[in-house]
Design an enzyme around this catalytic site. Sequence first.
Site, PDB file in Angstrom:
ATOM      1  NE  ARG A 245      -3.900  -2.201   2.267  1.00 57.11           N
ATOM      2  CZ  ARG A 245      -3.403  -3.574   2.866  1.00 57.11           C
ATOM      3  NH1 ARG A 245      -2.285  -3.663   3.170  1.00 57.11           N
ATOM      4  NH2 ARG A 245      -4.504  -4.407   2.636  1.00 57.11           N
ATOM      5  CE  LYS A 272      -8.247  -2.104   4.922  1.00 59.65           C
ATOM      6  NZ  LYS A 272      -8.909  -2.108   3.864  1.00 59.65           N
ATOM      7  CG  HIS A 335      -4.295   1.688  -3.392  1.00 62.15           C
ATOM      8  ND1 HIS A 335      -4.656   0.265  -3.582  1.00 62.15           N
ATOM      9  CD2 HIS A 335      -4.331   1.773  -1.951  1.00 62.15           C
ATOM     10  CE1 HIS A 335      -4.997  -0.431  -2.579  1.00 62.15           C
ATOM     11  NE2 HIS A 335      -4.705   0.355  -1.685  1.00 62.15           N
TER      12      HIS A 335
END
Length: 407
Positions: A245, A272, A335
């Site tokens: 990411r 995440k 991304h």
Amino acid sequence: MKRILTDTTIRNAKPKPDGKPAKHTDGGGLYLLVNGTGKYWRYNYIHGGKQKTLAVGVYPDTSLKQARDTHDNARKLLAQGIDPSTHKQEAKAAQVALTENSFELVAREWYSKFSGKWSKDHAANVLTRLEKDLFPFIGSKSVAEIEPPAILQCLRRIEGRGAVDSAHRAKTTAGQVFRYAVSIGKATRDPTPDLQGALPPPDRKHFAALTDPKEVGQLLRDIADYHGAPETVAALQLSAYLFQRPGEIRAMQWAEINLETNQWIIPAGRMKRRKEHAVPLSRQALALLVSMRSLTGSRAHVFPSRTDINKPMGCNTLGGALRKMGYDSDTQTAHGFRALASTMLYEMGYPPDVIEKQLAHSVGNTIRRAYDRSQHIEQRTAMMQQWADYLDGLRDGAQVIPIRRAG
């Protein structure tokens, strides 16, 4: 009932010459008590056979008209058999309870309790969502008394900005707060499930990414030829090689690079899913890091901010560089390197579990995830080196045949 006091009389009222308090009657039990510290409105009345006094207010904060209005309301309560002082105390207690049980207070308690386990970006987004879209409209309401229509009004305002995805996220956040309120006994239910179907489906637009080998090759050449800061070029090249990411790439720290195992260990706090993630480094990725060490090796971050060396590269730097190269949100985003790699590696025949592990995605259902502790590190190491070699071939314009895994 005849009223006696006037504004002029009140302004000029003073204690008695000997300094003792002076009582200036207005009629019906209402009077102004004047002493050396101020002027106080009082109402003497009888309830239950006992004389009592109600504190009405302090002049000039409470004007003559306001004092008389409060006095009239107290007399009406008294006529109904209600003690005005008791009624005032109960109203004050109800207001205190409302404040203590307000949606905002409960939400902030929930946030402080759980946000430490989230990534910084996620925590910041949730707090912004609460403070911008929910608190101004339902923050002061009792969490136990908020009904679905009040929540829907908040969501409609967000939807009206064209941010349907944000409206769905706000609904989810509100639901988490309500469920927390239920767990601590400040509410009896979560009203957000009643809003199912009230919003249009979220826009599941994926991050734009190139997947045609020729276009990918051109993208890599454009990055190599980009006349921006060398940190920006290296960060974009690592984005292609490692497909992590953008926030993780930008926040990379030198302490996370293990040159003995040729791995980048991303700490759980930045992931995440809140789990440490090992990223195998190809020869090309290691070479980029070696070149960066001479530039930023004395800093904590591999890609420090140009305005504050103690912070990582800004969140708009990589996307801005791509836009300057002519790639917009419909062609290739920062991304989008993840989608680019995922799509092409699937087409090359790599096992889904290996690709998903490299992307730091959860694989399988809940039961499978509970028992699956494998990281496929050897397979991922081989895949990442082959991927880097493949990208270099595309960049250099070679006749590249897509890799097919053996067997």
